[in-house]
Write a protein that holds these residues in place. Structure first.
Motif, PDB file in Angstrom:
ATOM      1  N   THR A   1      11.878  10.884  -2.269  1.00  0.00           N
ATOM      2  CA  THR A   1      11.539  11.308  -0.900  1.00  0.00           C
ATOM      3  C   THR A   1      10.204  12.043  -0.853  1.00  0.00           C
ATOM      4  O   THR A   1       9.871  12.650   0.165  1.00  0.00           O
ATOM      5  CB  THR A   1      12.644  12.219  -0.338  1.00  0.00           C
ATOM      6  OG1 THR A   1      12.763  13.380  -1.179  1.00  0.00           O
ATOM      7  CG2 THR A   1      13.970  11.504  -0.263  1.00  0.00           C
TER       8      THR A   1
ATOM      9  N   LYS B   1      11.656   7.202  10.332  1.00  0.00           N
ATOM     10  CA  LYS B   1      11.829   8.634  10.579  1.00  0.00           C
ATOM     11  C   LYS B   1      13.206   9.098  10.114  1.00  0.00           C
ATOM     12  O   LYS B   1      13.358  10.183   9.543  1.00  0.00           O
ATOM     13  CB  LYS B   1      11.651   8.930  12.071  1.00  0.00           C
ATOM     14  CG  LYS B   1      10.195   8.912  12.531  1.00  0.00           C
ATOM     15  CD  LYS B   1      10.094   9.252  14.015  1.00  0.00           C
ATOM     16  CE  LYS B   1       8.639   9.349  14.480  1.00  0.00           C
ATOM     17  NZ  LYS B   1       8.542   9.639  15.923  1.00  0.00           N
TER      18      LYS B   1
ATOM     19  N   ASN C   1      13.253   9.523   6.428  1.00  0.00           N
ATOM     20  CA  ASN C   1      12.149  10.384   5.958  1.00  0.00           C
ATOM     21  C   ASN C   1      11.153   9.617   5.088  1.00  0.00           C
ATOM     22  O   ASN C   1      10.664  10.132   4.082  1.00  0.00           O
ATOM     23  CB  ASN C   1      12.705  11.596   5.198  1.00  0.00           C
ATOM     24  CG  ASN C   1      11.671  12.704   5.058  1.00  0.00           C
ATOM     25  OD1 ASN C   1      10.789  12.852   5.908  1.00  0.00           O
ATOM     26  ND2 ASN C   1      11.747  13.463   3.982  1.00  0.00           N
TER      27      ASN C   1
ATOM     28  N   LYS D   1       7.796   8.908   4.803  1.00  0.00           N
ATOM     29  CA  LYS D   1       6.591   9.471   5.419  1.00  0.00           C
ATOM     30  C   LYS D   1       5.463   8.446   5.493  1.00  0.00           C
ATOM     31  O   LYS D   1       4.798   8.309   6.529  1.00  0.00           O
ATOM     32  CB  LYS D   1       6.141  10.709   4.641  1.00  0.00           C
ATOM     33  CG  LYS D   1       7.068  11.898   4.822  1.00  0.00           C
ATOM     34  CD  LYS D   1       6.517  13.143   4.123  1.00  0.00           C
ATOM     35  CE  LYS D   1       7.433  14.332   4.358  1.00  0.00           C
ATOM     36  NZ  LYS D   1       6.919  15.553   3.688  1.00  0.00           N
TER      37      LYS D   1
END
Length: 877
Positions: free
Chosen positions: A184, A442, A445, A447
């Protein structure tokens, strides 16, 4: 290839089978194992024993990627366990079936069976098994990019393991949690958990696990572009693997270091490290890993746009995978080849290889890779402006990712479809797909994905002249892109901003953003220039090495040809002179009156004689020069031989022994040295930097230092002798470790024997020794640093104390024997073959061993030149 995570269960299962069936399996030959098990299962009456064998067969077929048979045997195993009321066996069967589905990327099915296994283990209150099941379920959610769920199950597993106080398992759980944070891009938390895992592993003093933790640190720093730190941690891992002698892991460490240099665009150092990994893997003869290294090298050449070399390496990899019938990797190799053709804009061949890869992946049934192939094919059709086929393949990919629940890749395909419609100027449908993609990105997560889709939406709204909405999306994109330091994305967002401000009539801001865009574009262009320079440098150095070999061969051929011409000229002149004399004699007998003719012939004869004398003078001059050079080197050889221990002295201080010593040139950079002091006999085999005259000079220094340290001091520890010798070399050669400074030195094996007490001290600088006892060869490893300046922190050399028994054989050697090129394919002899040959001949007398080693070297070398000095020394206790 993915393997079962629950290692303890796998080991337990294997032990049950081996114990109950009283057989031993070779990990090198899966086919033989399956054949042996099938014979046993047909003869056994015991149901539980049969169920265990079915389990083992299922695991073996999974490893062979025959998933249909793997499921068949695991289901048979389950039925037998179930009929016998063996709940633990049922849990193991469900676990194994889950593993097969995980390998196939059938995540829903894998979850079902992992949960079935979990329920039984909860019923049995099997805490170890419950923790393992939680771990497997966490692994599934990690692969599905559902990171919160993954963390939840990993933490459940950790909680149980902490109560059980299983420190090794706790460290694994900490590591797994770190891996999720790494996925992540939460690098701070990833490092926190990697540190917790490392602290436990250091207390357990498990060097390989500690090295694995250092590797994780390296991956984090590589991902955040802190390349020096990444190399530092990968090097720490490499040092630990070197100490433990774990060659497969050493190769992986070199591979990781090569990956950092590849990220830095330092292709020369990337290639050097990938080649080091390849050499070790060739020595281990692990075909799958060899092919993996070839793929890495192919990637470098593809990145450098050297498509010919890239294809050569990828095709070599493909042939290896075909030879071991590794279907999954055959498909991967075809995919790599397709990517080379795609990058070179040869879309027809790219499509051919992508399609071949897809066919194999569909045969295997691995959905994740099937979906990836559809995406690649769609990209080709998009570049060919074939909208319908591109959309069809994107939808095929999308459906599979939806089926297996892979949200990250599902959102990526949605974005790709959006771009396809954007290219067709169908903006409303493009927005629909982009928004679906953005919502998922989103949620998970992602990015980078969020920033990329936001940029795409901004560009669509610019086309629709909805500037406020476009501005909002572009601001979101640039904020994340800057956080991630994604230059290519930052460049594209700046260009989009420039277009937006230009359409709004704000030329100042339009110019400002275009300037930012141009600056990053120039930076990327500079990176491409670096690639071209690196490609030229690699080509130059490769060609330079090839030319050096050719020049040496040409010089040898020229010398031989020159000698032939000289001989021919001398024979011709001599023959002509004899013929003239005969002719003159005949003329004299025939007619003495022909005086004028005779005088003319005498003049001609004088001219010929003068030419002959000039030729002979030139020949003698060349011969004299060659003789002087050879005499000088021969004299140097006599000096070097005088420094080496005399044969009589060696025979006095050593028991049965042999010394095989073959300098490449007249003088040698390898040397051996011996002395006796009180009850101890000192024996050295050393390899100096270089060979020929430079190596000989270094060897003289080495002998001088040994004489001074051993004979003129009270040092009796082998490692302390090497420590002092290193200090003297560094001081004498004025070594400082600066860049571009010559790193001359020695690799050395030093043994101190006490033949009465039958003890041996050994210390080595890069040079190991072998001990053969009871038909088994043991390598006693050396420290991976030379006698001389070293790029890493200088530690003390290690002292190894070994108790000897009668008939032990000790072998000391330099690297010249193993590094010799030859055989059918012109490859190195390699350490593996050297060890095997020593074992083959070790029962013969030492004199016979010496003869056989020399014969083997000559047979292997064939018509190839000797590339290095050779030294092999053996002592029998």
């Amino acid at each position: 290839m993915k393997f079962i995570n629950n290692t303890s269960l796998k080991i337990l299962l294997i032990l049950i089978i081996i114990t109950k069936c009283n057989i031993s399996f070779s990990a090198d030959n899966v086919t033989n194992q399956t054949d042996s098990l099938l014979k046993i299962v047909n003869s056994t009456k015991n149901k539980i024993e049969k169920a265990n064998i079915f389990s083992k067969l299922g695991v073996l077929y999974k490893d062979k990627q025959d998933y249909t048979k793997a499921l068949e045997y695991h289901n048979k195993s389950f039925l037998l366990f179930s009929n016998q009321g063996n709940k633990n066996g049922e849990a193991i069967s469900f676990h194994n079936i889950g593993n097969v589905y995980w390998n196939l990327s059938y995540y829903d099915s894998a979850l079902i069976y992992y949960n079935k296994s979990l329920k039984i283990r909860e019923l049995l209150n099997d805490k170890v098994g419950i923790a393992a099941s939680y771990n497997n379920i966490g692994m599934i959610y990690r692969d599905l990019s559902q990171y919160e769920k993954a963390l939840n199950f990993y933490e459940k597993s950790l909680s149980i393991r902490e109560k059980l106080e299983d420190q090794k398992a706790i460290a694994i759980s900490m590591n797994n949690i770190g891996n999720v944070y790494l996925k992540t891009n939460d690098y701070d938390n990833a490092l926190v958990y990697y540190k917790k895992s490392l602290d436990i592993r250091e207390k357990l003093q498990d060097k390989d696990d500690i090295a694995a933790s250092w590797t994780n640190y390296g991956i984090v720093y590589k991902n955040i572009d802190e390349y020096e730190k990444a190399i530092e941690y990968f090097q720490k891992a490499l040092d630990l693997y070197n100490k433990s002698g774990n060659k497969a892991s050493i190769a992986r460490a070199y591979n990781n270091i090569g990956g950092v240099y590849w990220n830095k665009y330092d292709y020369k150092l990337a290639l050097e490290n990938y080649l080091k990994a390849l050499e070790i893997r060739e020595e281990l003869d692990n075909k799958k890993d060899i092919a993996g290294s070839l793929n890495n090298i192919g990637l470098i050449y593809k990145d450098l746009n050297n498509f010919e070399m890239a294809l050569e390496y990828y095709n070599s990899s493909l042939e290896i995978y075909k030879s071991i019938a590794d279907k999954a990797n055959i498909a991967n190799a075809l995919n790599y080849i397709g990517s080379v053709y795609w990058k070179s804009k040869n879309y027809e061949d790219a499509l051919k290889y992508y399609t071949q890869s897809l066919d194999i992946r569909e045969e295997i049934g691995n959905k994740k890779f099937i979906s990836s192939s559809y995406n690649n094919i769609a990209l080709i059709y998009k570049n060919l402006n074939n909208f319908d086929y591109a959309l069809k393949n994107y939808n095929n990919s999308l459906n599979i990712y939806s089926e297996i629940g892979d949200k990250k890749n599902y959102s990526a395909i949605l974005n790709n479809i959006g771009n396809l419609y954007f290219k067709e100027n169908n903006y409303e449908i493009a927005i629909e797909y982009f928004k679906k993609s953005l919502s998922i990105r989103k949620e998970i997560n992602d990015k980078y994905g969020t920033a990329n889709t936001s940029k795409d939406l901004g560009e669509v709204y610019i086309k629709l002249k909805k500037m406020d909405i476009a501005m909002s999306f572009l601001n979101n994109s640039i904020k994340i892109a800057n956080e991630l330091n994604e230059n290519n994305l930052i460049k594209n967002v700046n260009l989009a901003f420039s277009k937006l401000y230009k359409l709004n009539g704000d030329y100042k801001n339009a110019y400002e953003y275009y300037t930012k865009y141009s600056a990053i574009k120039d930076k990327i262009i500079n990176q491409e220039s670096i690639k071209k320079i690196a490609d030229m440098q690699i080509r130059y150095e490769t060609e330079k090495k090839e030319k050096e070999i050719k020049v040496q061969e040409l010089e040898l051929n020229k010398r031989q040809e020159k000698i032939k011409r000289q001989k021919y000229l001398i024979y011709s002149i001599s023959g002509g002179f004899v013929l003239i004399l005969i002719f003159l004699t005949l003329i004299f007998k025939q007619n003495i009156k022909i005086k004028k003719v005779n005088e003319l012939l005498e003049v001609q004869n004088a001219e010929i004689l003068q030419q002959k004398e000039e030729i002979e003078t030139q020949r003698d001059k060349i011969a004299s020069q060659q003789e002087k050079i050879t005499d000088s080197i021969q004299y140097a050889c006599r000096i070097q031989e005088a420094v080496l221990p005399p044969i009589n002295f060696i025979n006095e201080i050593l028991p049965e022994h042999f010394i095989l010593f073959k300098p490449r040139d007249i003088v040698s950079g390898d040397f051996y040295w011996m002395t006796k002091k009180k009850s101890k006999t000192y024996v050295v085999a050393a390899d100096c930097t270089g060979h020929g005259v430079p190596g000989a000079f270094m060897s003289m220094l080495g002998v001088a230092f040994l004489n001074e340290i051993v004979n003129k001091s009270e040092v009796t520890q082998a490692n302390e002798i090497l420590n002092q010798m290193r200090d003297q070399v560094i001081t004498s050669l004025h070594q400082t470790g600066r860049d571009n400074e010559a790193s001359d030195g020695l690799d050395i094996a030093l043994c101190i024997f006490d033949f009465e007490k039958k003890t041996l001290q050994f210390s080595g600088a890069n040079n190991s020794i072998y001990l053969i006892r009871d038909k088994e060869l043991t390598e006693i490893g050396a420290d991976k640093m030379p006698i001389g300046i070293h790029m890493l922190e200088e530690d003390d050399f290690t002292n190894n104390d070994i108790k000897l028994i009668e008939n032990d054989l000790i072998y000391l050697f330099s690297d010249g024997y193993c590094d010799q090129f030859g055989g059918e394919n012109g490859r190195k002899f390699l350490t593996k073959n050297f060890k095997e040959y020593l074992l083959d001949i070790h029962e013969k007398s030492l004199e016979e061993q010496k003869i056989l080693l020399e014969q083997k070297h000559n047979e292997w070398r064939g018509n190839y030149r000797q590339i290095d000095d050779i030294l092999v020394l053996s002592i029998k206790i």
